[in-house]
Design an enzyme around this catalytic site. Structure first.
Site, PDB file in Angstrom:
ATOM      1  CD1 TRP A 103      -2.112  -2.265   1.687  1.00  0.00           C
ATOM      2  CD2 TRP A 103      -3.014  -1.148  -0.022  1.00  0.00           C
ATOM      3  NE1 TRP A 103      -3.143  -3.025   1.182  1.00  0.00           N
ATOM      4  CE2 TRP A 103      -3.709  -2.363   0.141  1.00  0.00           C
ATOM      5  CE3 TRP A 103      -3.404  -0.276  -1.041  1.00  0.00           C
ATOM      6  CZ2 TRP A 103      -4.773  -2.732  -0.679  1.00  0.00           C
ATOM      7  CZ3 TRP A 103      -4.472  -0.645  -1.865  1.00  0.00           C
ATOM      8  CH2 TRP A 103      -5.141  -1.855  -1.674  1.00  0.00           C
ATOM      9  CG  ASP A 173      -3.279   4.348   4.296  1.00  0.00           C
ATOM     10  OD1 ASP A 173      -4.317   4.179   4.974  1.00  0.00           O
ATOM     11  OD2 ASP A 173      -3.027   3.689   3.265  1.00  0.00           O
ATOM     12  CE  LYS A 197      -8.125  -2.333   4.877  1.00  0.00           C
ATOM     13  NZ  LYS A 197      -8.355  -3.610   4.216  1.00  0.00           N
TER      14      LYS A 197
END
Length: 362
Positions: A103, A173, A197
């Protein structure tokens, strides 16, 4: 409900059963108005109350100090990979990044489309199996910001502490570990996270942005991609993902009911510890590839002796209603995602299955 699966999906992921039941109760008739919250105007007083209350809940639970704004955006964290450099990476400056996994790589690739990027630390040579040591981090003097990915969902490595960046804004993030533990928000100029999540269902991305980061943004950015647009309109410039925000509201109330982030962190350490113990006490039958000091409490990655045995493991777990244990397609192996809403009983059941599977296949 005895027929619930053991849900270890990486995202969209498990939601608290209490939240789902509350949403079910209000699904057709929200607070006696004769309509679902999915049917009402985002300009209505009923929706605006949910919208504003969700912001206040997040401020209280996460300990967000004065001087920050909470934005509800769309497009997932992946859109933020582009919006951040579009808004904050100025000509003659550098976007600095810590490269810790898949990511973080995507964030770097997007930023490079808009300006100069510097990878100031990386664990790529270690196959992203640890978080780089940032104690002696040196940033380019013309850094617009430093971007980190707090938890790598695919590889299973997580920051245990965050770097000091001086006057350089720190952006994180936190899509896969936000609200999993207390964090000093004041260290950051921006924190963002896709909801699917730890915050709620997919459809909304939460951005927590310091006021001074929103000053003097370029006017050439398309309206919907300019943070200023959403800031000035309380995230109501266009129709927001109302139902997803409502679900975030319920999840935040659930977190408070559990006792807040200190209790949530304790629970997450205990839950993940059950599975890590099954790995560490297996005499090499299971292998946890991530460095001990970088292990994630959210995404536990592990391997078996060969891929055929891993396939057998997946087949047998699926037969016993374990879901989501196959590793990401890019790395293979096995992965258990133990987000806030995954109950202790699910982790205990998986640890017991792992021990039994080892005994039968050693």
């Amino acid at each position: 409900m005895g027929n619930r699966a053991y849900n270890f999906n990486a995202g969209p992921a498990a939601l608290p059963l209490e939240v789902l039941q509350r949403a079910q109760e209000e699904f057709v008739d929200f607070k006696g108005i004769g309509m679902s919250i999915m049917e009402i105007s985002h300009r209505s007083s009923e929706y605006e109350q949910v919208h504003n209350e969700t912001q206040e809940l997040l401020k209280r639970i996460f300990g967000i100090p004065a001087g920050y704004q909470i934005l509800f955006l769309q497009g997932g964290a992946s859109s933020q990979f582009a919006m951040i450099p579009m808004n904050f990476l100025r000509a003659g400056q550098v976007g600095s990044y810590v490269l810790t996994g898949a990511w973080a790589e995507k964030a770097v690739q997007e930023a490079a489309l808009f300006g100069e990027v510097a990878v100031v630390a990386s664990s790529k040579e270690q196959k992203f199996m640890k978080i780089p040591d940032l104690s002696g981090l040196s940033l380019p003097a013309n850094s617009s910001y430093l971007h980190v990915t707090s938890n790598e969902t695919i590889e299973g490595a997580q920051f245990q502490s965050y770097p000091e960046t001086g006057n350089v804004p720190l952006i994180a993030d936190m899509s896969s570990d936000i609200l999993s533990r207390p964090v000093d928000v004041s260290k950051f100029s921006m924190i963002y996270a896709g909801a699917q999540k730890n915050l709620g269902p997919s459809g909304v991305t939460v951005a927590i942005i310091k006021d001074d980061l929103l000053q003097d943004l370029p006017k050439t950015i398309p309206t919907m991609l300019r943070y200023e647009t959403h800031s000035k309109n309380n995230s109501l410039y266009n129709t927001p993902p109302a139902y997803s925000i409502y679900m975030v509201n319920l999840v935040l109330k659930w977190i408070e009911e559990q006792g807040g982030l200190t209790v949530i962190e304790k629970n997450n350490i205990e839950k993940s510890g059950l599975i890590y113990s099954a790995i560490d006490n297996s005499n090499g039958f299971y292998r946890g590839p991530v460095d001990l000091g970088s292990r994630s409490t959210m995404n536990i990655t592990f391997r078996l002796q060969d891929e055929e045995l891993e396939k057998k493991f997946i087949k047998e777990t699926e037969q016993q209603v374990f879901v989501g244990l196959k590793g990401h397609r890019s790395v293979g192996g096995l992965r258990a995602s133990t987000y806030n809403a995954v109950p202790y009983t699910s982790c205990k059941a998986l640890a017991e299955f792992m021990t039994d599977f080892q005994q039968r296949n050693s």
